[in-house]
Design an enzyme around this catalytic site. Structure first.
Site, short mmCIF file in Angstrom:
data_model
loop_
_atom_site.label_atom_id
_atom_site.label_comp_id
_atom_site.label_asym_id
_atom_site.label_seq_id
_atom_site.Cartn_x
_atom_site.Cartn_y
_atom_site.Cartn_z
N TYR A 144 12.49 -13.87 -16.59
CA TYR A 144 11.95 -12.58 -17.01
C TYR A 144 12.70 -12.12 -18.24
CZ TYR A 144 10.74 -7.57 -16.81
OH TYR A 144 10.30 -6.29 -17.11
N ASP A 239 18.84 -15.31 -22.98
CA ASP A 239 18.68 -13.97 -22.44
C ASP A 239 19.73 -13.79 -21.35
OD1 ASP A 239 18.05 -11.61 -21.22
OD2 ASP A 239 15.89 -12.00 -21.10
N LYS A 267 21.90 -4.30 -19.26
CA LYS A 267 22.49 -4.02 -17.94
C LYS A 267 23.99 -3.67 -17.99
CE LYS A 267 18.63 -5.74 -15.43
NZ LYS A 267 17.73 -6.83 -15.73
C1 LIG Z 1 16.44 -6.80 -16.56
C2 LIG Z 1 16.16 -7.89 -17.50
C3 LIG Z 1 15.45 -7.68 -18.70
C4 LIG Z 1 14.80 -6.37 -19.02
O1 LIG Z 1 15.71 -5.34 -19.17
P1 LIG Z 1 15.22 -3.83 -19.02
O2 LIG Z 1 16.42 -3.02 -19.39
O3 LIG Z 1 14.78 -3.66 -17.60
O4 LIG Z 1 14.08 -3.63 -19.97
C5 LIG Z 1 15.33 -8.74 -19.58
N1 LIG Z 1 15.85 -9.95 -19.31
C6 LIG Z 1 16.53 -10.18 -18.18
C7 LIG Z 1 17.12 -11.53 -17.94
C8 LIG Z 1 16.69 -9.18 -17.23
O5 LIG Z 1 17.34 -9.44 -16.08
#
Ligand SMILES: *Cc1c(COP(=O)(O)O)cnc(C)c1O
Length: 428
Positions: A144, A239, A267
């Site tokens: 994601y 990511d 995060k």
């Molecule tokens: C949570 C997450 C996102 C998205 O971040 P948001 O702050 O919720 O938009 C993107 N990539 C990864 C790997 C994530 O865990």
């Protein structure tokens, strides 16, 4: 029996917000039942609207690595707020944040701060396309990267031909440039590069995936991504919104010993407030506006209060031995769960890395989304609710990783394992 306060709040929320929540996984749709409305949190615990206390293993989906309401972070936020909430002009804190991120993640020579992981990943992809002058991107099923249009794509039946949007409202014309492959499958990646090599701007990947439960990339897969990107002039984008500062101080890239061209963070770097970032080599980052031609902007980017929370958090987790202690707690939990499941004769597997863990009602650890989908989801649901009844809050979905904070002490983790032992006995 009188209706619980959680029930009342959920009925009320359903009137004013679709599904009653502001982010879908909070709605408990996969596990059923009524979501808990949180009134306050401290250390490893939070309390719901009925006054029930829970040991929290989602930690706001990652950011709460120090536990909730850590005094140093709260103080930093209060002090920053008293100096003003937002200026729309640069601050020294933003420089400190950028310098800290580049020092901890040396593959990044420069970074740009934004407000969410979605925004960071979306911008990183635009930058990769702008810097390479190419259109296509490769992502992996189960990873994601936020909800930008070009990323809401599921693998079609014909691997390299049909990529269908996974959300309504996304035109297929937008997702035609996105190639979706199986995680940990190097053969597929080679095939994709053989067919489209000179059109691929980037490969974006969660090097330790936390959005299909916890699934690690194999070292061979990471090496394969790296060499194919290099050979074909595509950028490798890690990511690390979830894995960054969570699996190790230097992120998953420090564990694999790989320097990606770009890194996406979020995060933990906001410590619970909205901060995210993307960064990379200077020769890539120089394409970003106002220096280069790739446009990107944000009213609240680098917000002073949010940056203060992030800097306070990064200072705490930078203490010597912090991640070793965090990893030890997380391993104790994951190993303990596996041990009591085995005693009860329940087919179960668990994994942990840094402060992140996953568990699966399956005999072996998964390597891809398909493996996670093949686990016993029904059993997971029963486990989830029985643990919730006992005051342990795991992610309300079998497709999410779990998080341990440094506020989870031994007693908290042992209490969790003891509760799980009871539940496994009832599931067997
Ligand atoms: C949570 C997450 C996102 C998205 O971040 P948001 O702050 O919720 O938009 C993107 N990539 C990864 C790997 C994530 O865990």
């Amino acid at each position: 029996m009188t209706e619980s306060r959680n029930d009342q709040l959920f009925s009320r929320a359903l009137q004013s917000t679709p599904g009653g929540v502001n982010s879908p996984v909070r709605a408990f749709r996969q596990v059923g039942g009524v979501p808990r409305f949180v009134t306050r949190a401290e250390g490893p615990r939070f309390w719901d609207a009925d006054g029930k206390r829970y040991i929290d293993y989602i930690g706001s989906w990652g950011p709460a690595i120090l536990g909730h309401a850590h005094p140093a972070v709260v103080r930093a936020v209060q002090e920053a707020a008293a100096r003003g909430l937002s200026f729309g002009a640069p601050t020294e804190g933003e420089i400190e944040m950028a310098e800290t991120l580049c020092r901890l993640v040396p593959s990044m020579e420069q970074v740009r701060l934004v407000s969410s992981g979605t925004e960071a990943a979306m911008s990183a992809i635009r930058l990769a396309r702008g810097a390479t002058g190419r259109s296509k991107l490769i992502k992996f099923d189960g990873c994601y990267h936020g909800h930008a249009d070009s990323l809401l794509v599921k693998a079609g039946s014909g691997m390299l031909t049909f990529n269908t949007p996974s959300s309504a409202g996304v035109p297929p014309e937008i997702t035609q440039h996105t190639i979706v492959l199986d995680y940990n499958d190097c053969d597929q990646l080679e095939t994709a590069f053989a067919a489209h090599g000179d059109a691929i701007a980037c490969v974006i990947v969660e090097p330790i995936a936390g959005n299909m439960n916890l699934v690690r990339a194999t070292p061979e897969f990471v090496a394969c991504m790296q060499s194919l990107c290099q050979r074909h002039g595509a950028l490798l984008v890690f990511d690390e919104v979830m894995s960054g500062f969570r699996v190790a101080l230097g992120g998953a890239q420090s564990l694999y010993g790989v320097e990606p061209d770009m890194t996406v963070l979020g995060k933990v770097i906001g410590g619970g407030l909205p901060v995210a970032a993307f960064g990379g080599r200077r020769d890539v980052m120089r394409h970003l506006s106002p220096e280069g031609a790739v446009y990107q902007a944000g009213t609240l980017s680098g917000n002073p209060v949010a940056v203060a929370a992030g800097l306070a958090t990064l200072a705490e987790i930078g203490a010597p031995g912090y991640h070793d202690r965090l990893a030890r707690s997380t391993h104790t939990l994951a190993d303990g769960l596996s041990r009591v499941a085995r005693s009860a004769g329940v087919s179960f597997a668990s994994d942990a890395v840094g402060g992140m863990f996953g568990f699966y009602f399956a005999a072996e650890l998964p390597r891809s989304l398909k493996d996670v989908m093949a686990s016993d989801i029904d059993r997971f649901k029963r486990f989830f609710h029985a643990m919730l009844d006992r005051g342990v809050y795991f992610a309300p979905s079998a497709y999410e990783a779990g998080f341990v904070s440094s506020a989870h002490d031994e007693a908290t983790i042992e209490a969790t394992i003891a509760a799980a032992a009871e539940v496994f006995a009832s599931l067997a």
